[in-house]
Design an enzyme around this catalytic site. Structure first.
Site, PDB file in Angstrom:
ATOM      1  N   ARG A  53      22.031 -21.462  52.614  1.00  0.00           N
ATOM      2  CA  ARG A  53      22.693 -20.170  52.832  1.00  0.00           C
ATOM      3  C   ARG A  53      23.617 -19.792  51.674  1.00  0.00           C
ATOM      4  O   ARG A  53      23.912 -18.626  51.457  1.00  0.00           O
ATOM      5  CB  ARG A  53      23.466 -20.253  54.160  1.00  0.00           C
ATOM      6  CG  ARG A  53      24.371 -19.127  54.414  1.00  0.00           C
ATOM      7  CD  ARG A  53      24.779 -18.943  55.870  1.00  0.00           C
ATOM      8  NE  ARG A  53      25.039 -20.085  56.715  1.00  0.00           N
ATOM      9  CZ  ARG A  53      26.143 -20.840  56.675  1.00  0.00           C
ATOM     10  NH1 ARG A  53      27.080 -20.603  55.786  1.00  0.00           N
ATOM     11  NH2 ARG A  53      26.299 -21.839  57.507  1.00  0.00           N
ATOM     12  N   TYR A  63      25.610   8.562  53.901  1.00  0.00           N
ATOM     13  CA  TYR A  63      24.475   8.113  54.732  1.00  0.00           C
ATOM     14  C   TYR A  63      24.992   7.891  56.160  1.00  0.00           C
ATOM     15  O   TYR A  63      25.975   7.181  56.368  1.00  0.00           O
ATOM     16  CB  TYR A  63      23.942   6.824  54.103  1.00  0.00           C
ATOM     17  CG  TYR A  63      22.874   6.079  54.855  1.00  0.00           C
ATOM     18  CD1 TYR A  63      21.656   6.673  55.146  1.00  0.00           C
ATOM     19  CD2 TYR A  63      23.076   4.757  55.248  1.00  0.00           C
ATOM     20  CE1 TYR A  63      20.667   5.975  55.812  1.00  0.00           C
ATOM     21  CE2 TYR A  63      22.096   4.037  55.910  1.00  0.00           C
ATOM     22  CZ  TYR A  63      20.892   4.667  56.197  1.00  0.00           C
ATOM     23  OH  TYR A  63      19.916   3.967  56.854  1.00  0.00           O
ATOM     24  N   ASP A 123      27.683   3.954  47.113  1.00  0.00           N
ATOM     25  CA  ASP A 123      26.275   3.744  47.453  1.00  0.00           C
ATOM     26  C   ASP A 123      25.478   4.364  46.306  1.00  0.00           C
ATOM     27  O   ASP A 123      25.380   5.581  46.182  1.00  0.00           O
ATOM     28  CB  ASP A 123      25.966   4.414  48.799  1.00  0.00           C
ATOM     29  CG  ASP A 123      24.535   4.157  49.263  1.00  0.00           C
ATOM     30  OD1 ASP A 123      23.666   3.920  48.403  1.00  0.00           O
ATOM     31  OD2 ASP A 123      24.291   4.219  50.480  1.00  0.00           O
ATOM     32  N   LYS A 174      14.768   0.274  48.950  1.00  0.00           N
ATOM     33  CA  LYS A 174      14.207   1.476  48.344  1.00  0.00           C
ATOM     34  C   LYS A 174      13.487   1.109  47.034  1.00  0.00           C
ATOM     35  O   LYS A 174      12.429   0.538  47.077  1.00  0.00           O
ATOM     36  CB  LYS A 174      15.316   2.510  48.111  1.00  0.00           C
ATOM     37  CG  LYS A 174      16.218   2.722  49.347  1.00  0.00           C
ATOM     38  CD  LYS A 174      15.462   3.388  50.480  1.00  0.00           C
ATOM     39  CE  LYS A 174      16.352   3.796  51.629  1.00  0.00           C
ATOM     40  NZ  LYS A 174      16.603   2.781  52.656  1.00  0.00           N
TER      41      LYS A 174
HETATM   42  C1  LIG Z   1      21.484   6.241  50.714  1.00  0.00           C
HETATM   43  C2  LIG Z   1      21.138   5.079  51.582  1.00  0.00           C
HETATM   44  N1  LIG Z   1      21.966   4.040  51.610  1.00  0.00           N
HETATM   45  C3  LIG Z   1      21.715   2.967  52.387  1.00  0.00           C
HETATM   46  C4  LIG Z   1      20.602   2.910  53.179  1.00  0.00           C
HETATM   47  C5  LIG Z   1      20.406   1.725  54.063  1.00  0.00           C
HETATM   48  O1  LIG Z   1      19.477   0.853  53.535  1.00  0.00           O
HETATM   49  P1  LIG Z   1      18.655  -0.157  54.456  1.00  0.00           P
HETATM   50  O2  LIG Z   1      17.646   0.671  55.179  1.00  0.00           O
HETATM   51  O3  LIG Z   1      18.110  -1.120  53.476  1.00  0.00           O
HETATM   52  O4  LIG Z   1      19.638  -0.791  55.405  1.00  0.00           O
HETATM   53  C6  LIG Z   1      19.698   3.965  53.178  1.00  0.00           C
HETATM   54  C7  LIG Z   1      18.478   3.901  54.014  1.00  0.00           C
HETATM   55  O5  LIG Z   1      17.806   4.858  54.287  1.00  0.00           O
HETATM   56  C8  LIG Z   1      19.976   5.101  52.370  1.00  0.00           C
HETATM   57  O6  LIG Z   1      19.164   6.170  52.349  1.00  0.00           O
END
Ligand SMILES: Cc1ncc(COP(=O)(O)O)c(C=O)c1O
Length: 399
Positions: free
Chosen positions: A63, A118, A190, A215
């Protein structure tokens, strides 16, 4: 420079496209094999009792890190550049967001979060952070240095996301960072839209830069992964938090992340190019009110994008002129090359309808018509445009 050094010339800053191919790789530590092996590991054995008591080993427990996790962390760190002191890997982008926030906040603190964030980040702040005594307030993403008037004596963090992944407002990250740092707060971002290839968040004043690796790092819609890149100031608390919470990523998923990363630069360049081609085509359509894409010269965020970013991904918004909902649904249902579903960043194109007006608390979202989010994948762009053309014909027929 020798091949045994991993092919890295001393004291030379390599170009980003080169970094994604060599970052975190050390073939001659693994018998010359190009890729780092996938370590499926929990228990780590020590040769003697003395070694065990002194914990004399490079690693200690599955871990807490393996050569596989180190390879991915190091690759991301190299792409981020010298301002990055280290990277933590998390099992999803949302886990990366929540771990980063927890690492800088404690009971009694206040955090400022962009209103364009988000939605699950907002949910985390309003539920978990609130329960642990952290207050959140939301701010206009366009606030820039005006964030100064929103800072409270206990504001310890400012959370940013640029552009917003549904509404595409750009944020002046350097201006926000200057104010936040002057008041003793850290800046989180982000940075999934641009990735560290197209926006060097840590160089622009961000302390903790977050990626949903799900992504573009993964790039194939078959992986959940998150990463937080930290500067020196934020790294120790980030790592302590991630270790204390027992968060880690499975070895095969880390390997998919490494595999995806090697082609990130070529894929993103294509997403950028095709995304702009489709966005420009949409701008000319009589059914379209506006296109939300910061790389287009007419976009309100274009000047900031041009100043701070070196590219765009394939994700942007389209606002249609007012039309019956049935007509919008007819358009979407006619598309064959655009899938309909959450997430983005894979090789495939997507189109979804959205309306965030009920989510906003600091600003109004009233774009003037029904909104769609498109993800432009790696298909031939003329096929993607022809598919949209058929969609617009269906919209006209259902008007
Ligand atoms: C801008 C953004 N940040 C974070 C996330 C979250 O990522 P995850 O789906 O890997 O948890 C997303 C997912 O759609 C997103 O569009």
């Amino acid at each position: 420079m020798t091949k045994a050094d991993g092919g890295k010339p001393a004291n030379t800053e390599l170009k980003p496209d080169t970094k994604v191919t060599i970052g975190g790789r050390n073939p001659f530590a693994h018998h010359g094999y190009v890729n780092t092996p996938v370590y499926h590991a929990s228990t780590l054995l020590y040769p003697t009792a003395e070694d065990f008591l002194a914990r004399r080993n490079r690693y200690s427990y599955g871990r807490r890190g393996t050569p596989t996790s180190e390879a991915l962390e190091k690759a991301i760190q190299e792409i981020e550049g010298p301002a990055c002191a280290g990277v933590a890997l998390l099992p999803s982008g949302l886990a990366a967001i929540s771990a980063a926030l927890i690492s800088v906040l404690q009971a009694g603190d206040h955090v400022l979060v962009t209103d364009s964030v988000y939605a699950p980040t907002r949910k985390f702040c309003d539920s978990v952070l609130a329960r642990y005594g952290v207050a959140t307030s939301y701010y206009d993403p366009l606030v820039g240095s005006g964030i100064a008037s929103l800072m409270q004596p206990n504001t310890r963090a400012v959370f940013t996301e640029a552009p917003g992944s549904l509404t595409f407002e750009m944020q002046d990250i350097p201006a926000i960072a200057e104010v936040a740092h002057g008041r003793g707060a850290l800046v989180l971002m982000d940075n999934t839209w641009a990735s560290p290839l197209y926006f060097k968040a840590l160089e622009k004043g961000v302390d903790l830069s977050i990626q949903s690796g799900t992504k573009y790092i993964g790039g194939h819609s078959d992986l959940m992964l998150g990463a937080v890149s930290a500067n020196q100031e934020a790294l120790a608390r980030l790592k302590d938090t991630v270790f204390a919470m027992g968060l880690c990523v499975g070895p095969d998923d880390m390997n998919l992340g490494l595999r995806g990363l090697r082609t990130l630069a070529v894929r993103l360049a294509r997403h950028h190019q095709s995304g702009i081609a489709v966005a420009r085509w949409l701008e000319q359509r009589p059914e379209v009110l506006k296109v939300l894409h910061p790389a287009l010269p007419g976009d309100p965020g274009h000047a900031i994008w041009q100043r701070d970013f070196t590219g765009a991904c394939g994700l942007f918004g389209v606002v249609l002129k007012p039309v019956r909902q049935e007509a919008v649904l007819a358009l979407l249902n006619t598309l064959t090359l655009y899938g309909m579903g959450a997430s983005w960043g894979g090789f495939e194109s997507l189109a979804i309808p959205y309306d965030v007006s009920s989510l906003r608390t600091a600003t109004n979202w009233a774009p003037g018509g029904p909104s769609l989010r498109l993800h432009i994948g790696l298909e031939d762009v003329s096929d993607l445009i022809a598919d949209l053309e058929r969609g617009f014909a269906a919209l006209a027929a259902a008007k």
